[in-house]
Design an enzyme around this catalytic site. Structure first.
Site, mmCIF file in Angstrom:
data_model
loop_
_atom_site.group_PDB
_atom_site.id
_atom_site.type_symbol
_atom_site.label_atom_id
_atom_site.label_comp_id
_atom_site.label_asym_id
_atom_site.label_seq_id
_atom_site.Cartn_x
_atom_site.Cartn_y
_atom_site.Cartn_z
ATOM 1 N N LYS A 211 23.550 28.084 -89.727
ATOM 2 C CA LYS A 211 24.724 27.827 -88.880
ATOM 3 C C LYS A 211 25.657 26.826 -89.571
ATOM 4 C CE LYS A 211 27.593 27.707 -85.648
ATOM 5 N NZ LYS A 211 27.768 27.490 -84.280
ATOM 6 N N GLU B 79 24.598 29.935 -82.274
ATOM 7 C CA GLU B 79 25.650 30.796 -81.738
ATOM 8 C C GLU B 79 26.825 30.839 -82.710
ATOM 9 O OE1 GLU B 79 25.596 32.896 -79.091
ATOM 10 O OE2 GLU B 79 27.319 33.397 -80.331
ATOM 11 N N CYS C 194 33.747 22.671 -84.218
ATOM 12 C CA CYS C 194 32.619 22.935 -85.120
ATOM 13 C C CYS C 194 32.835 22.579 -86.586
ATOM 14 C CB CYS C 194 32.222 24.405 -85.030
ATOM 15 S SG CYS C 194 31.436 24.791 -83.479
HETATM 16 C C1 UDX Z 1 34.109 28.567 -85.565
HETATM 17 C C2 UDX Z 1 33.340 29.730 -86.218
HETATM 18 O O1 UDX Z 1 34.261 30.788 -86.542
HETATM 19 C C3 UDX Z 1 32.249 30.219 -85.279
HETATM 20 O O2 UDX Z 1 31.471 31.223 -85.925
HETATM 21 C C4 UDX Z 1 31.361 29.062 -84.869
HETATM 22 O O3 UDX Z 1 30.401 29.480 -83.933
HETATM 23 C C5 UDX Z 1 32.186 27.940 -84.276
HETATM 24 O O4 UDX Z 1 33.219 27.543 -85.188
HETATM 25 P P1 UDX Z 1 36.022 28.391 -83.732
HETATM 26 O O5 UDX Z 1 36.151 26.981 -84.215
HETATM 27 O O6 UDX Z 1 35.896 28.627 -82.280
HETATM 28 O O7 UDX Z 1 34.771 29.103 -84.426
HETATM 29 O O8 UDX Z 1 37.312 29.232 -84.216
HETATM 30 P P2 UDX Z 1 37.753 29.879 -85.611
HETATM 31 O O9 UDX Z 1 38.379 31.174 -85.326
HETATM 32 O O10 UDX Z 1 36.691 29.865 -86.616
HETATM 33 O O11 UDX Z 1 38.939 28.906 -86.073
HETATM 34 C C6 UDX Z 1 38.697 27.558 -86.483
HETATM 35 C C7 UDX Z 1 39.986 26.949 -86.979
HETATM 36 O O12 UDX Z 1 40.386 27.531 -88.220
HETATM 37 C C8 UDX Z 1 41.181 27.144 -86.032
HETATM 38 O O13 UDX Z 1 41.931 25.949 -85.971
HETATM 39 C C9 UDX Z 1 41.956 28.261 -86.678
HETATM 40 O O14 UDX Z 1 43.322 28.234 -86.342
HETATM 41 C C10 UDX Z 1 41.736 27.946 -88.159
HETATM 42 N N1 UDX Z 1 41.912 29.124 -89.036
HETATM 43 C C11 UDX Z 1 41.089 30.198 -88.908
HETATM 44 C C12 UDX Z 1 42.882 29.081 -90.043
HETATM 45 O O15 UDX Z 1 43.611 28.099 -90.189
HETATM 46 N N2 UDX Z 1 42.989 30.175 -90.875
HETATM 47 C C13 UDX Z 1 42.190 31.275 -90.775
HETATM 48 O O16 UDX Z 1 42.345 32.208 -91.574
HETATM 49 C C14 UDX Z 1 41.212 31.281 -89.747
#
Ligand code: UDX
Ligand code: ADP
Length: 499
Positions: free
Chosen positions: A246, A187, A302
Site C-alpha cells: 500500500k 484499500e 494519503c
Molecule cells: C490515492 C490513491 O490513488 C489511492 O489508490 C489510495 O487508496 C489513496 O490515495 P486519492 O488521494 O483519493 O487516492 O486520489 P488520487 O486520484 O490518487 O489523487 C491524488 C492527488 O493527485 C490529487 O490531488 C490529484 O488531483 C492529483 N493528481 C492525480 C495529479 O495531480 N495528477 C494526476 O495525473 C493524478
C-alpha cells in the site's frame, strides 16, 4: 477453527465455507471505512455490517434522514458519487451506523480496523512517522470486549509490521482460549471514484501469515470479496508484503505526478507542452497513459502521509539514501505549489497586494469535499501572505472547513483576519465578479462550461486566468480576452505577445 489440527491436510475451501463470515464490524466511519463497508453490505445482503465510530457527530450524519425536498441522503459525512443511493438501499437492512463500538466488536466475526493513521505532529518521528495511537486503542478495545475468536483486518494504511504489534497487544490482553487472526487488506480506492473503485477494483490484496489458520482467515475474507470480484483479481501475499504494497503503490503514484510536474517546469522554460510530452511518454506500454496530468501538485490524505511514513521507515532501517530518494517526491510537490503561486505574482506585475483573486476549487481533487493536504489551501495561504483579497468558490467544501484550512487553529487564532481577507462565494460567477485574476485549483467539471465571456466582462482588466489543472480551453479563453497561463506550457503557447 480451534478444532483444526495443524498437521491435518484439510480443504481450505470447505473449511471456509463451513463457517463463513456473517457479521462484520468496521471500526472507523471515515472516508475509507464508510464507503468500503457500505459497498460490502450492498454486495453481501446476507452479512450484517455495522460501522462504528467514537465520533457521535459523524455517526449521526451517517444516520441522517433524507432531504425532504430531494428524497436523497444529502447530509452524509462523506461525499462520493453514488454513495448516498447505496446507503439509502442498505441502511437498516444489513448496514448499520453506530457509536456502540463494544457491542459491534462483541458480535462480529470479522473486524475491519479503518481508523485514521495521521502523520505524528510531535514526539519521536514527528512530521514523518504515522500516529498509531488510534490503531492501538481499537486493538486494545477488541482484546478487552471479545468473548469469541475473530478475524481482524488492517484496512487503514499502516507501517510495515503493524500486524506484529497488534498481535502482541491482543495476546497480552485477550481472554484465554480466543484466537485472533490478523490480515492485511489495504484499500486502494481513490476519493471521488470510491464507489466504482470498490465495485470494480483493479485488485483486492489480502496478506496473511503462512500458517493454516492465517490461510483459512484469508480464504474467508476472499469469499466475502468473491461475491462481486473475480477470484483472479484477489491477490494473496504475506502480511508484510501486503502492508508495504500500500505504501509502495501510493509512493509510486505520487512519484509519477512529481515527475510530470518536474517536466512541466522544463516545458514552461523551453516552449514544450507538457500534455504532449505526457501523451508521447504514455504511448509507451511500459509507461502507460494514466496519472500523468501535470498540476499545481498532489493533495489528499494519503500520498504525502504515506511517503513520509516510507521515509521514516527507511531511516529507521538504516537506509538514508532510500529515505532521501522518496523525500524528493514530496519536495518536488512543495516546489510545484510554490512555483505556481510565484508565477501568479510575477505575472501580475510582481504584486497581488490588495488585488482581488478568485480561487476556483478548494477540494484536493474534483468530486470530493475533502480538503486534506489540498494544494488550494497552500496557494490560498501564500496569497494571504502577499496580502491579496481572495474569494473562494468550491461546490462541495463547507465554508467553515475553508477557514479551518487557511488558518492555524491552536497555533495562532487569526480567523477574524482570515474572514476579512478571504470571502467565500456561492458560485464561480460570483467569485470572479470584480476580480483581477481567476486561479483554478481543483478540476471541477463545471469550470469547463462556465460562461467565460460573462465572467471576463465582469472582471478588471487585464483579466488573468491561471489554470492549475489544465481544465479550460486556453485558446477559446484567449480569444475572449483572458491572459491565460496553464501548467507546463511554454511561453509562446501561453501568450506570444506578453510572455
Ligand atoms: C490515492 C490513491 O490513488 C489511492 O489508490 C489510495 O487508496 C489513496 O490515495 P486519492 O488521494 O483519493 O487516492 O486520489 P488520487 O486520484 O490518487 O489523487 C491524488 C492527488 O493527485 C490529487 O490531488 C490529484 O488531483 C492529483 N493528481 C492525480 C495529479 O495531480 N495528477 C494526476 O495525473 C493524478
Ligand atoms: P480515513 O480517511 O483513513 O478513513 P478518517 O479520519 O476519515 O480517516 O476516519 C477515521 C475514523 O476513525 C474517524 O471518524 C475517527 O473518529 C475514527 N476512530 C478513530 N479511533 C477510533 C476508535 N478507537 N474507535 C472507533 N472509531 C475510531
Amino acid at each position: 477453527m480451534q478444532n483444526l489440527q495443524a498437521d491435518t491436510v484439510y480443504n481450505l475451501e470447505q473449511a471456509a465455507s463451513s463457517s463463513p463470515v456473517r457479521r462484520i464490524c468496521c471500526i472507523g466511519a471515515g472516508y475509507v471505512g464508510g464507503p468500503t463497508c457500505t459497498v460490502i453490505a450492498s454486495k453481501c445482503p446476507d452479512i450484517t455490517v455495522t460501522i462504528v465510530d467514537i465520533n457521535p457527530v459523524r455517526i449521526a450524519a451517517w444516520n441522517s434522514p433524507p432531504n425532504p425536498k430531494t428524497g436523497k441522503l444529502d447530509d452524509l459525512p462523506v461525499y462520493e458519487p453514488g454513495l448516498a443511493d447505496i446507503v439509502q438501499t442498505c441502511r437498516g437492512r444489513n448496514l448499520f451506523f453506530s457509536t456502540e463500538v463494544d457491542k459491534a466488536i462483541h458480535e462480529a466475526d470479522l473486524i475491519f480496523v479503518s481508523v485514521n493513521t495521521p502523520t505524528k505532529t510531535s514526539g519521536i518521528g514527528a512530521g514523518y512517522a504515522a500516529d498509531m495511537h488510534y490503531v492501538e486503542s481499537s486493538t486494545r478495545r477488541i482484546a478487552e470486549v471479545s468473548t469469541s475468536s475473530k478475524i481482524i483486518v488492517e484496512k487503514s494504511t499502516v507501517p510495515c509490521r503493524t500486524a506484529a504489534s497488534m498481535r502482541q497487544v491482543l495476546e497480552a490482553n485477550a481472554k484465554p482460549g480466543l484466537q485472533f487472526d490478523i490480515l492485511s487488506n489495504p484499500e486502494f480506492l481513490a476519493e471521488g471514484t470510491a464507489i466504482t473503485d470498490l465495485e470494480n477494483p483493479d485488485r483486492v490484496l489480502i496478506g496473511s501469515l503462512p500458517t493454516p489458520e492465517g490461510q483459512l482467515a484469508a480464504r474467508k475474507l476472499q469469499d466475502v470479496y468473491a461475491r462481486w470480484v473475480e477470484r483472479k483479481r484477489i491477490y494473496t501475499t504475506g502480511l508484510w508484503s501486503s502492508e508495504l504494497s500500500k505504501l509502495a503503490a501510493n509512493a509510486m503514484l505520487a512519484q509519477r505526478i512529481s515527475s510530470i510536474n518536474a517536466m512541466a517546469a522544463i516545458c514552461e522554460a523551453t516552449g514544450a507542452d507538457v500534455t504532449e510530452v505526457a501523451h508521447a511518454c504514455g504511448l509507451d506500454k511500459r509507461i502507460g497513459p494514466n496519472f500523468l496530468r501535470a498540476s499545481i501538485g498532489f493533495g489528499g490524505s494519503c500520498f504525502q502521509k504515506d511517503i513520509l511514513n516510507l521515509v521514516y521507515l527507511s531511516e529507521s532501517l538504516g537506509l538514508p539514501k532510500v529515505a532521501a530518494y522518496w523525500k524528493q517526491v514530496i519536495e518536488m510537490n512543495e516546489y510545484s505549489k510554490e512555483r505556481f503561486a510565484r508565477k501568479v505574482v510575477s505575472t501580475m506585475f510582481n504584486t497581488i497586494t490588495q488585488k482581488r483573486v478568485a480561487l476556483l476549487g478548494f477540494a484536493f481533487k474534483k468530486d470530493t469535499g475533502d480538503t486534506r493536504e489540498s494544494p488550494a489551501a497552500t496557494i490560498c495561504k501564500l496569497f494571504r501572505q502577499e496580502r491579496a483579497q481572495i474569494t473562494v468558490y468550491d461546490p462541495k467544501v463547507p465554508h467553515h472547513q475553508i477557514y479551518l484550512d487557511i488558518t492555524e487553529p491552536g497555533v495562532i487564532d487569526d480567523t477574524e483576519a482570515a474572514k476579512k481577507q478571504v470571502q467565500i462565494a456561492n458560485s464561480a460567477v460570483e467569485a470572479c465578479a470584480g476580480a483581477e485574476a481567476v486561479v483554478i485549483a481543483t478540476e471541477w467539471d463545471e469550470f469547463k462550461t462556465l460562461d467565460w465571456e460573462a465572467i471576463h466582462a465582469s472582471m478588471k482588466k487585464p483579466a488573468f486566468l491561471f489554470d492549475g489543472r489544465n481544465v479550460v480551453d486556453a485558446k477559446t479563453l484567449r480569444k475572449i480576452g483572458f491572459r491565460v497561463h496553464t501548467v507546463g506550457r511554454g511561453p509562446e503557447i501561453v501568450d506570444p505577445v506578453w510572455a
